[in-house]
Each structure stands twice: as structure tokens, then as C-alpha cells.
Design a protein around this motif. Sequence first.
Motif, PDB file in Angstrom:
ATOM      1  N   LYS A 121       1.997  15.694   4.131  1.00 45.78           N
ATOM      2  CA  LYS A 121       3.065  14.546   4.566  1.00 45.78           C
ATOM      3  C   LYS A 121       2.257  13.335   5.106  1.00 45.78           C
ATOM      4  CE  LYS A 121       6.913  13.724   7.389  1.00 45.78           C
ATOM      5  NZ  LYS A 121       8.123  14.379   8.098  1.00 45.78           N
ATOM      6  N   VAL A 122       1.067  13.607   5.457  1.00 48.23           N
ATOM      7  CA  VAL A 122       0.209  12.572   6.263  1.00 48.23           C
ATOM      8  C   VAL A 122       0.002  11.755   4.961  1.00 48.23           C
ATOM      9  CG1 VAL A 122      -2.113  12.024   7.391  1.00 48.23           C
ATOM     10  CG2 VAL A 122      -0.631  13.755   8.188  1.00 48.23           C
ATOM     11  N   TYR A 123      -0.653  12.322   4.013  1.00 50.66           N
ATOM     12  CA  TYR A 123      -1.153  11.533   2.828  1.00 50.66           C
ATOM     13  C   TYR A 123       0.217  10.860   2.053  1.00 50.66           C
ATOM     14  CZ  TYR A 123      -5.799  13.699   3.053  1.00 50.66           C
ATOM     15  OH  TYR A 123      -7.018  13.889   3.465  1.00 50.66           O
ATOM     16  N   LEU A 124       1.294  11.245   2.278  1.00 53.21           N
ATOM     17  CA  LEU A 124       2.324  10.599   1.691  1.00 53.21           C
ATOM     18  C   LEU A 124       2.532   9.463   2.517  1.00 53.21           C
ATOM     19  CD1 LEU A 124       4.760  13.716   0.616  1.00 53.21           C
ATOM     20  CD2 LEU A 124       3.198  12.141  -0.835  1.00 53.21           C
ATOM     21  N   LYS A 125       2.594   9.544   3.901  1.00 51.92           N
ATOM     22  CA  LYS A 125       2.971   8.400   4.498  1.00 51.92           C
ATOM     23  C   LYS A 125       1.815   7.283   4.509  1.00 51.92           C
ATOM     24  CE  LYS A 125       5.282  10.710   8.398  1.00 51.92           C
ATOM     25  NZ  LYS A 125       5.479  10.856  10.002  1.00 51.92           N
ATOM     26  N   ARG A 126       0.684   7.695   4.174  1.00 50.69           N
ATOM     27  CA  ARG A 126      -0.667   6.763   3.960  1.00 50.69           C
ATOM     28  C   ARG A 126      -0.148   5.951   2.779  1.00 50.69           C
ATOM     29  NH1 ARG A 126      -6.274   9.230   4.262  1.00 50.69           N
ATOM     30  NH2 ARG A 126      -5.654   9.392   6.234  1.00 50.69           N
TER      31      ARG A 126
ATOM     32  N   GLY B  70       2.983  -0.836   1.153  1.00 53.23           N
ATOM     33  CA  GLY B  70       3.819  -1.948   1.909  1.00 53.23           C
ATOM     34  C   GLY B  70       5.474  -1.490   2.072  1.00 53.23           C
ATOM     35  N   LEU B  71       5.563  -0.034   1.911  1.00 56.57           N
ATOM     36  CA  LEU B  71       6.957   0.287   2.041  1.00 56.57           C
ATOM     37  C   LEU B  71       7.451   0.990   3.315  1.00 56.57           C
ATOM     38  CD1 LEU B  71       6.984   1.660  -1.741  1.00 56.57           C
ATOM     39  CD2 LEU B  71       8.001  -0.464  -0.823  1.00 56.57           C
ATOM     40  N   SER B  72       6.622   0.808   4.137  1.00 54.64           N
ATOM     41  CA  SER B  72       6.752   1.808   5.388  1.00 54.64           C
ATOM     42  C   SER B  72       8.438   1.201   5.936  1.00 54.64           C
ATOM     43  CB  SER B  72       5.706   1.457   6.430  1.00 54.64           C
ATOM     44  OG  SER B  72       5.481   0.051   6.712  1.00 54.64           O
ATOM     45  N   ASP B  73       8.640  -0.080   5.820  1.00 56.63           N
ATOM     46  CA  ASP B  73      10.121  -0.360   6.251  1.00 56.63           C
ATOM     47  C   ASP B  73      10.965   0.050   5.707  1.00 56.63           C
ATOM     48  OD1 ASP B  73       8.677  -1.686   8.702  1.00 56.63           O
ATOM     49  OD2 ASP B  73       8.489  -3.453   7.326  1.00 56.63           O
TER      50      ASP B  73
END
Length: 132
Positions: free
Chosen positions: A88-93, A99-102
Motif C-alpha cells: 500500500k505504501v508503494y501504491l500511494k507513492r 500527481g493524482l493524490s488529490d
Amino acid sequence: MSQIFIEAGDLGGDLLTKLNEFLNNIAPLRIQAKVDGKRIAISDKTTGTKQTSGKTATRKAKKGEEKKKRGKKKRVLKKTPISKGKLKVYLKRFINKQGLSDDLRVISGGKDTYIFHAKPVYEEEPTSEGGA
């Protein structure tokens, strides 16, 4: 880890391919990621192996000399499977790197699945600050 699946969900097909490349190129991970339709199947790339080291040739003890007992040193290479939490950490990275964190978030889809889901957009209603 037997196998973990990443469902594309709201992630586009082009980004799914980029995610596959991203996961396969991370050095500390010993995984193999393959695109399977609209999901990525992740499995272990290597399995734990045992290697022995030390002398295998022995010499005969001379008269009056006791035979020394030496145990063989065994070195076990650790099997380093990826945990679901570490993945999950790597997927969030990956989401942050694109640039899709929002727009996207990663949610658990069960015991061995992650799903990319669009973040809900809340519209604020104008509040009237006038009184009666």
C-alpha cells in the motif's frame, strides 16, 4: 504471500501499465507484477533457498590427534515476501508520483486485493451570514 491483486477501479488503462512497470522496477521488492485484464497480479519473484558453505573435503586425523567436530555453517537466504501493508505504501507513492493524490485513493478490497477509488468531491454550499 500467495498473491495480491490490484484492481484498476478508477485508474485508467494507461496508468495501470505504468503502475505495472513501477512495481517491477522497485529494487527492494522481489515481486513479479503482471497485468491481467483490468487488474495486476503480484506474486513472489524468488523463493527462499538454502546454501551451505564451508569445507566439504575432510582429512584423516593423524595418530594421537583427535578429530575436531565442525558443524557446517548454513546460510539461509531470507524469503522476503511483500506484505499487503508495504504494498500500500508503494501504491500511494505511485499515486503521488503521478500527481493524482488529490483524485485517487487506495482502498482495501478484501484479504488480498487493493482497489483504486476516486476521492469524492464535496461541493460547499454558500452559507448565509445574515441573521433574522
